[in-house]
Design a protein around this motif. Structure first.
Motif, PDB file in Angstrom:
ATOM      1  N   ILE A 167     -13.898  -4.496  -4.022  1.00  0.00           N
ATOM      2  CA  ILE A 167     -14.403  -3.616  -5.077  1.00  0.00           C
ATOM      3  C   ILE A 167     -15.928  -3.780  -5.213  1.00  0.00           C
ATOM      4  CG2 ILE A 167     -14.358  -3.166  -7.567  1.00  0.00           C
ATOM      5  CD1 ILE A 167     -11.392  -4.024  -7.505  1.00  0.00           C
ATOM      6  N   GLY A 168     -16.369  -5.055  -5.143  1.00  0.00           N
ATOM      7  CA  GLY A 168     -17.805  -5.305  -5.201  1.00  0.00           C
ATOM      8  C   GLY A 168     -18.544  -4.624  -4.061  1.00  0.00           C
ATOM      9  N   VAL A 169     -17.957  -4.689  -2.852  1.00  0.00           N
ATOM     10  CA  VAL A 169     -18.587  -4.036  -1.691  1.00  0.00           C
ATOM     11  C   VAL A 169     -18.678  -2.529  -1.897  1.00  0.00           C
ATOM     12  CG1 VAL A 169     -18.306  -3.526   0.767  1.00  0.00           C
ATOM     13  CG2 VAL A 169     -17.893  -5.844  -0.085  1.00  0.00           C
ATOM     14  N   MET A 170     -17.558  -1.925  -2.369  1.00  0.00           N
ATOM     15  CA  MET A 170     -17.535  -0.475  -2.587  1.00  0.00           C
ATOM     16  C   MET A 170     -18.569  -0.070  -3.630  1.00  0.00           C
ATOM     17  SD  MET A 170     -13.560   0.791  -2.271  1.00  0.00           S
ATOM     18  CE  MET A 170     -12.825  -0.443  -3.323  1.00  0.00           C
ATOM     19  N   LYS A 171     -18.698  -0.898  -4.683  1.00  0.00           N
ATOM     20  CA  LYS A 171     -19.715  -0.596  -5.698  1.00  0.00           C
ATOM     21  C   LYS A 171     -21.114  -0.725  -5.111  1.00  0.00           C
ATOM     22  CE  LYS A 171     -17.806  -1.263 -10.296  1.00  0.00           C
ATOM     23  NZ  LYS A 171     -18.118  -1.794 -11.628  1.00  0.00           N
ATOM     24  N   ALA A 172     -21.290  -1.746  -4.248  1.00  0.00           N
ATOM     25  CA  ALA A 172     -22.617  -1.995  -3.681  1.00  0.00           C
ATOM     26  C   ALA A 172     -23.078  -0.854  -2.780  1.00  0.00           C
ATOM     27  CB  ALA A 172     -22.616  -3.313  -2.902  1.00  0.00           C
ATOM     28  N   ILE A 173     -22.137  -0.221  -2.060  1.00  0.00           N
ATOM     29  CA  ILE A 173     -22.532   0.854  -1.138  1.00  0.00           C
ATOM     30  C   ILE A 173     -22.544   2.222  -1.820  1.00  0.00           C
ATOM     31  CG2 ILE A 173     -21.657  -0.410   0.859  1.00  0.00           C
ATOM     32  CD1 ILE A 173     -19.193   1.357   0.857  1.00  0.00           C
ATOM     33  N   GLY A 174     -22.303   2.214  -3.156  1.00  0.00           N
ATOM     34  CA  GLY A 174     -22.495   3.440  -3.916  1.00  0.00           C
ATOM     35  C   GLY A 174     -21.278   4.311  -4.136  1.00  0.00           C
ATOM     36  N   ILE A 175     -20.067   3.796  -3.860  1.00  0.00           N
ATOM     37  CA  ILE A 175     -18.868   4.612  -4.103  1.00  0.00           C
ATOM     38  C   ILE A 175     -18.667   4.768  -5.607  1.00  0.00           C
ATOM     39  CG2 ILE A 175     -16.353   4.701  -3.852  1.00  0.00           C
ATOM     40  CD1 ILE A 175     -16.616   3.322  -1.203  1.00  0.00           C
ATOM     41  N   ASN A 176     -18.397   5.980  -6.011  1.00  0.00           N
ATOM     42  CA  ASN A 176     -18.244   6.315  -7.429  1.00  0.00           C
ATOM     43  C   ASN A 176     -17.085   5.533  -8.056  1.00  0.00           C
ATOM     44  OD1 ASN A 176     -16.951   8.120  -9.680  1.00  0.00           O
ATOM     45  ND2 ASN A 176     -19.088   8.765  -9.501  1.00  0.00           N
ATOM     46  N   GLN A 177     -17.323   4.985  -9.265  1.00  0.00           N
ATOM     47  CA  GLN A 177     -16.303   4.178  -9.938  1.00  0.00           C
ATOM     48  C   GLN A 177     -15.067   5.005 -10.263  1.00  0.00           C
ATOM     49  OE1 GLN A 177     -17.289   0.938 -12.816  1.00  0.00           O
ATOM     50  NE2 GLN A 177     -16.396   2.346 -14.306  1.00  0.00           N
ATOM     51  N   ALA A 178     -15.257   6.264 -10.643  1.00  0.00           N
ATOM     52  CA  ALA A 178     -14.121   7.135 -10.954  1.00  0.00           C
ATOM     53  C   ALA A 178     -13.236   7.329  -9.721  1.00  0.00           C
ATOM     54  CB  ALA A 178     -14.621   8.481 -11.471  1.00  0.00           C
ATOM     55  N   TYR A 179     -13.870   7.404  -8.540  1.00  0.00           N
ATOM     56  CA  TYR A 179     -13.099   7.591  -7.307  1.00  0.00           C
ATOM     57  C   TYR A 179     -12.300   6.331  -6.984  1.00  0.00           C
ATOM     58  CZ  TYR A 179     -11.908   8.758  -2.497  1.00  0.00           C
ATOM     59  OH  TYR A 179     -11.218   9.015  -1.341  1.00  0.00           O
ATOM     60  N   MET A 180     -12.909   5.166  -7.230  1.00  0.00           N
ATOM     61  CA  MET A 180     -12.187   3.904  -7.001  1.00  0.00           C
ATOM     62  C   MET A 180     -10.979   3.800  -7.929  1.00  0.00           C
ATOM     63  SD  MET A 180     -15.029   0.969  -6.243  1.00  0.00           S
ATOM     64  CE  MET A 180     -16.157   1.359  -7.567  1.00  0.00           C
ATOM     65  N   LYS A 181     -11.146   4.214  -9.188  1.00  0.00           N
ATOM     66  CA  LYS A 181     -10.012   4.219 -10.116  1.00  0.00           C
ATOM     67  C   LYS A 181      -8.919   5.155  -9.613  1.00  0.00           C
ATOM     68  CE  LYS A 181     -12.317   3.136 -14.513  1.00  0.00           C
ATOM     69  NZ  LYS A 181     -12.599   3.638 -15.875  1.00  0.00           N
ATOM     70  N   LYS A 182      -9.369   6.293  -9.057  1.00  0.00           N
ATOM     71  CA  LYS A 182      -8.420   7.277  -8.547  1.00  0.00           C
ATOM     72  C   LYS A 182      -7.598   6.699  -7.399  1.00  0.00           C
ATOM     73  CE  LYS A 182      -8.241  12.040  -6.827  1.00  0.00           C
ATOM     74  NZ  LYS A 182      -9.064  13.213  -6.434  1.00  0.00           N
ATOM     75  N   ILE A 183      -8.247   5.887  -6.551  1.00  0.00           N
ATOM     76  CA  ILE A 183      -7.541   5.251  -5.425  1.00  0.00           C
ATOM     77  C   ILE A 183      -6.415   4.360  -5.944  1.00  0.00           C
ATOM     78  CG2 ILE A 183      -7.766   3.588  -3.547  1.00  0.00           C
ATOM     79  CD1 ILE A 183     -10.597   4.645  -3.091  1.00  0.00           C
ATOM     80  N   TYR A 184      -6.759   3.519  -6.917  1.00  0.00           N
ATOM     81  CA  TYR A 184      -5.759   2.603  -7.457  1.00  0.00           C
ATOM     82  C   TYR A 184      -4.716   3.352  -8.287  1.00  0.00           C
ATOM     83  CZ  TYR A 184      -8.290  -1.532  -5.925  1.00  0.00           C
ATOM     84  OH  TYR A 184      -8.872  -2.497  -5.165  1.00  0.00           O
ATOM     85  N   MET A 185      -5.173   4.361  -9.022  1.00  0.00           N
ATOM     86  CA  MET A 185      -4.282   5.105  -9.909  1.00  0.00           C
ATOM     87  C   MET A 185      -3.243   5.898  -9.127  1.00  0.00           C
ATOM     88  SD  MET A 185      -3.990   5.565 -13.235  1.00  0.00           S
ATOM     89  CE  MET A 185      -3.161   6.662 -14.379  1.00  0.00           C
ATOM     90  N   SER A 186      -3.614   6.391  -7.965  1.00  0.00           N
ATOM     91  CA  SER A 186      -2.728   7.266  -7.197  1.00  0.00           C
ATOM     92  C   SER A 186      -1.404   6.587  -6.868  1.00  0.00           C
ATOM     93  CB  SER A 186      -3.419   7.721  -5.907  1.00  0.00           C
ATOM     94  OG  SER A 186      -3.770   6.597  -5.102  1.00  0.00           O
ATOM     95  N   LYS A 187      -1.475   5.293  -6.547  1.00  0.00           N
ATOM     96  CA  LYS A 187      -0.255   4.553  -6.218  1.00  0.00           C
ATOM     97  C   LYS A 187       0.720   4.560  -7.391  1.00  0.00           C
ATOM     98  CE  LYS A 187       1.369  -0.149  -5.371  1.00  0.00           C
ATOM     99  NZ  LYS A 187       0.978  -1.542  -5.104  1.00  0.00           N
ATOM    100  N   TYR A 188       0.235   4.293  -8.582  1.00  0.00           N
ATOM    101  CA  TYR A 188       1.108   4.197  -9.743  1.00  0.00           C
ATOM    102  C   TYR A 188       1.548   5.573 -10.232  1.00  0.00           C
ATOM    103  CZ  TYR A 188      -0.712  -0.458  -9.286  1.00  0.00           C
ATOM    104  OH  TYR A 188      -1.056  -1.673  -8.762  1.00  0.00           O
ATOM    105  N   VAL A 189       0.740   6.598  -9.973  1.00  0.00           N
ATOM    106  CA  VAL A 189       1.163   7.967 -10.265  1.00  0.00           C
ATOM    107  C   VAL A 189       2.377   8.321  -9.413  1.00  0.00           C
ATOM    108  CG1 VAL A 189       0.556  10.401 -10.074  1.00  0.00           C
ATOM    109  CG2 VAL A 189      -1.086   8.798 -11.032  1.00  0.00           C
ATOM    110  N   VAL A 190       2.307   7.983  -8.136  1.00  0.00           N
ATOM    111  CA  VAL A 190       3.414   8.271  -7.221  1.00  0.00           C
ATOM    112  C   VAL A 190       4.672   7.497  -7.632  1.00  0.00           C
ATOM    113  CG1 VAL A 190       4.242   8.008  -4.848  1.00  0.00           C
ATOM    114  CG2 VAL A 190       1.927   8.852  -5.275  1.00  0.00           C
ATOM    115  N   ILE A 191       4.514   6.205  -7.934  1.00  0.00           N
ATOM    116  CA  ILE A 191       5.668   5.386  -8.325  1.00  0.00           C
ATOM    117  C   ILE A 191       6.300   5.922  -9.604  1.00  0.00           C
ATOM    118  CG2 ILE A 191       6.404   3.105  -9.131  1.00  0.00           C
ATOM    119  CD1 ILE A 191       4.278   1.890  -7.304  1.00  0.00           C
ATOM    120  N   ALA A 192       5.474   6.146 -10.634  1.00  0.00           N
ATOM    121  CA  ALA A 192       5.993   6.593 -11.930  1.00  0.00           C
ATOM    122  C   ALA A 192       6.615   7.980 -11.827  1.00  0.00           C
ATOM    123  CB  ALA A 192       4.878   6.589 -12.972  1.00  0.00           C
TER     124      ALA A 192
END
Length: 779
Positions: free
Chosen positions: A289-314
């Motif tokens: 996560i630190g690396v992704m933040k360091a290279i400029g990946i948007n925080q909302a997009y990172m949340k979306k990556i993690y959120m997608s898994k639980y959206v699918v499960i739920a």
């Protein structure tokens, strides 16, 4: 890219994903089934009541009546749409043989009547909810007996009257919107008009139902008041439309609400597991996560990556739970289908469970989004430098270990880990508490409702035998003969006689209302009172809970009652619970005129060595037509359907609880073993065996489990007891106290949880054998 990441993560964490899926799935299926049951219950009752044209007001009466007077009064009353007076031929159970039974209905508490099909309304329906029309020689039997005795079409019903025997063939089973439930102690058998006239020659005792359909049901209370103030017959209980609905819906409604309650507890567990999983995943991926933040990946997009898994499960779990509920619900609605009939499936049947499952899905997403706020607190520099959050293992090493020859080292290490990572074990503790609660509450209530002490909630003192005499010729004289016989019976240890009368009471608005008042010595077989105590003086009266609520009276208040033609001021001495007679009764000791009695009750205890069943047979023969029952039999017949439904729910609750404990233990142990891989490799390198390390994990979970069982048991006996009381309060049981079987509640249930958790932990820790110090160094 998002789909690729999602697939990789799901493959990588199959076990955790499966456990999360199952929790959400179980919560969805139970929530959908429970709400579907409630929806189906209301639809089925409305359908049955509409087809049967259930009366809005019914006055039962034993004795002579003037039909023309009733019809004239109804015709001139502005609220009445239709009126009819239904005659019922009452037969003693000792004269009735059902199916292949060799014994008549000797010990039954049910009042059995024969009727013909009504002409105007209050129709008796078949199992398709269609009007029953019979030919001579045919009979329609209530579904209560179909279920109880497993009767079938073609079986015979015989009436034995001296040397005569009249036999009918069962052609239909009937639904009676007035008398369906087992809690109603009256049952109507339907015969043809021709056979009815034949039976009138042989059966001399009759009772009447004076029935009314109103133009506007909103005027029911005003009409009831108007009838009670009239000179019309009132020698029996009064029932109304709302009472019929409550009695018909009680069993299924309690079951549905309980299922929904269990589903809510399950979704709490699912959310806790989601939170733990997300936090653990964030800790594992902290550096990434630190690396992704360091290279400029948007925080909302990172949340979306993690959120997608639980959206699918739920989403998947909720959808499958909804679909499974459509298949699963017949298991819960089987009793409803028998007694009420099920309306054809419609959009409501599909829509209501879907909404419940969808809400489960939304709740999971909201909790996931709240947990993912942790992203806002992740520092890029700290993540790259530390590589982990340190939250889950915070405080590790703060608990000192002192060598003690009396305490095994493995136990010391287990206790150390519990103190060091208390926040992580708190989740397991909460889940085990919920598991204990879900298991023990149904077990305790099932034991309570089957206990002979449950008779106290029916406004009846605990005794060996109960004798009821009502609706018979020369009732007062027969009552005197029974008392004389009992007084001379050496097998009787003690007895008391009670007279039930219908008296006028001043309501909260000052208008007079009818109320059943039981008079006699209440001290020999006392009730347990919510407040106050039994009436000890002639100017005292005790009220049932529902009566006290409706009359707005408490202990010490003054109640005006019409006794022997004059109004008297009585002091309310106590308030008790009663779920019979609509929950509206009273008890007093003032002398009354026996001519006004509507029935008599005698309670008695036998000396220790007397066979109760033989005494019942003796009394039934001698005291005919009085009903003689033992308390257990009285409870079984009255609450038989409710007990069966509760037994089913208890089995389901135990299975679900064990499943939850296994799943959560698997999820937790696998997660913590993966995290402790380095530590376990070190322990093995310094001489700890696989069994030692497994024992440490087992000890940790069992310590948590024991603490949770203690806490869950306390909650079950407080919060759980209050929950059950709330469900039954509508019938008059304001406070139910559990009768606890220590073997079931304190030994069997904890033992099942203990075995489930121990075996699961041992299986889940087998992977520790793969932890090697060389692999740790290579990492």
């Amino acid at each position: 890219m998002l789909i690729k990441i999602l697939r990789r993560d799901l493959r990588k964490k199959k076990s955790i994903t499966s456990v999360l899926f199952l929790f959400v799935f179980l919560a969805a299926i139970l929530a959908a089934s429970g709400t579907g049951m409630i929806s189906k219950l209301f639809q089925s009752m409305d359908y049955l009541f509409t087809k049967a044209e259930t009366p809005h007001f019914v006055q039962m009466h034993a004795g002579e009546i003037n039909k023309q007077e009733i019809e004239d009064w109804a015709m001139n009353h502005p609220f009445v749409s239709k009126q009819q007076t239904v005659e019922m031929l009452n037969i003693d159970g000792t004269k009735l043989l059902l199916g292949n039974k060799q014994e008549p209905e000797i010990n039954s508490v049910m009042d059995i009547s024969f009727v013909k099909q009504n002409e105007a309304f209050d129709y008796l329906l078949d199992l398709e909810n269609e009007l029953i029309q019979l030919s001579s020689g045919e009979i329609a039997v209530p579904v209560y007996y179909m279920v109880r005795d497993q009767l079938q079409i073609g079986d015979e019903v015989s009436i034995i009257n001296g040397n005569e025997r009249i036999t009918f063939t069962i052609s239909h089973f009937l639904r009676d919107s007035l008398m369906n439930p087992s809690m109603v102690h009256s049952k109507r058998f339907l015969v043809s008009d021709e056979d009815y006239q034949l039976l009138k020659v042989h059966i001399k005792e009759s009772e009447y139902l004076i029935e009314f359909l109103l133009k506007d049901i909103e005027q029911l209370n005003n009409f009831s008041q108007s009838y009670q103030e009239s000179p019309l017959p009132s020698g029996g209980p009064t029932l109304d439309y709302q009472t019929f609905k409550i009695l018909n819906g009680l069993t299924e409604g309690v079951l549905a609400v309980t299922i929904i309650f269990i589903s809510l507890l399950l979704i709490v567990i699912a959310v806790l597991c989601l939170r733990l999983t997300i936090l653990a995943t964030l800790e594992e991926d902290y550096r990434e996560i630190g690396v992704m933040k360091a290279i400029g990946i948007n925080q909302a997009y990172m949340k979306k990556i993690y959120m997608s898994k639980y959206v699918v499960i739920a989403a998947t779990a909720s959808l499958f739970g909804y679909l499974m509920s459509l298949w699963f619900s017949p298991l819960f609605t089987r009793n409803m289908a028998t007694y009420l009939g099920l309306v054809p499936r419609n959009i409501v049947d599909y829509g209501t469970p879907f909404v419940a499952a969808f809400l489960i899905f939304i709740f999971c997403l909201v909790c996931c989004r709240m947990t993912l706020r942790k992203f806002n607190h992740i520092s890029t520099v700290e993540a790259l430098r530390a590589g982990k959050t340190g939250r889950i293992s915070k405080g590790q090493g703060n608990f000192p270990i002192h060598k003690n020859r009396f305490v095994p080292i493995n136990l010391l290490l287990a206790i150390k880990d519990l103190f060091s990572r208390g926040r992580m074990y708190l989740l397991l503790f909460v889940v085990y508490i919920i598991c204990t609660f879900i298991m023990i509450v149904p077990v305790n209530f099932l034991n309570t409702i089957q206990s002979s002490s449950f008779i106290n909630y029916m406004g009846i003192g605990k005794s060996d035998l109960r004798i009821d005499l009502q609706q018979s010729e020369d009732m007062s004289a027969r009552f005197g003969d029974i008392l004389t016989y009992i007084e001379k019976d050496a097998d009787v240890e003690k007895f008391t006689s009670l007279v039930v009368k219908r008296l006028k009471v001043a309501g909260s608005d000052g208008r007079l209302e009818n109320m059943n008042v039981e008079t006699g010595d209440m001290s020999l077989f006392p009730l347990e009172y919510l407040k106050g105590n039994i009436p000890n003086k002639e100017n005292e009266i005790a009220l049932s809970y529902l009566n006290s609520e409706e009359l707005n009276k408490d202990v010490g208040d003054i109640l005006q009652l019409e006794v022997n033609g004059e109004m008297k001021d009585l002091i309310v001495s106590g308030i008790y619970q009663d779920i019979t007679n609509g929950g509206r009764t009273a008890k007093a000791i003032f002398p009354t005129d026996h001519e006004q009695a509507i029935w008599y009750v005698i309670s008695l205890n036998l000396v220790n060595d007397v066979d109760v069943s033989e005494k019942i047979k003796e009394y039934t023969k001698v005291f005919h037509p009085a009903k003689v029952t033992d308390i257990k039999g009285y409870l079984a017949e009255t609450l038989g359907g409710t007990i069966e439904q509760l037994r089913l729910l208890t089995i389901i609750a135990i299975v679900i609880t064990l499943g939850i404990s296994i799943l959560i233990s698997t999820l937790f142990v696998k997660m913590i073993v993966a995290k402790d891989s380095s530590q376990n490799a070190i322990l093995r390198s310094i001489g700890f065996s696989l069994r030692d390390i497994q024992g440490q994990y087992v000890m940790r979970l069992l310590i948590v489990l024991f603490a949770a069982i203690l806490s869950g048991t306390i909650l079950a006996n407080t919060v759980g007891q209050n929950f059950v009381s709330a469900l039954w309060s509508m019938l008059g049981a304001a406070r139910i106290e559990f009768v606890i079987n220590p073997v079931h509640a304190y030994l069997l249930c904890p033992f099942l949880l203990l075995i489930a958790v121990t075996v699961t932990t041992l299986i889940s820790t087998n992977s520790i054998a793969n932890n090697k110090i060389s692999e740790m160094n290579a990492d």
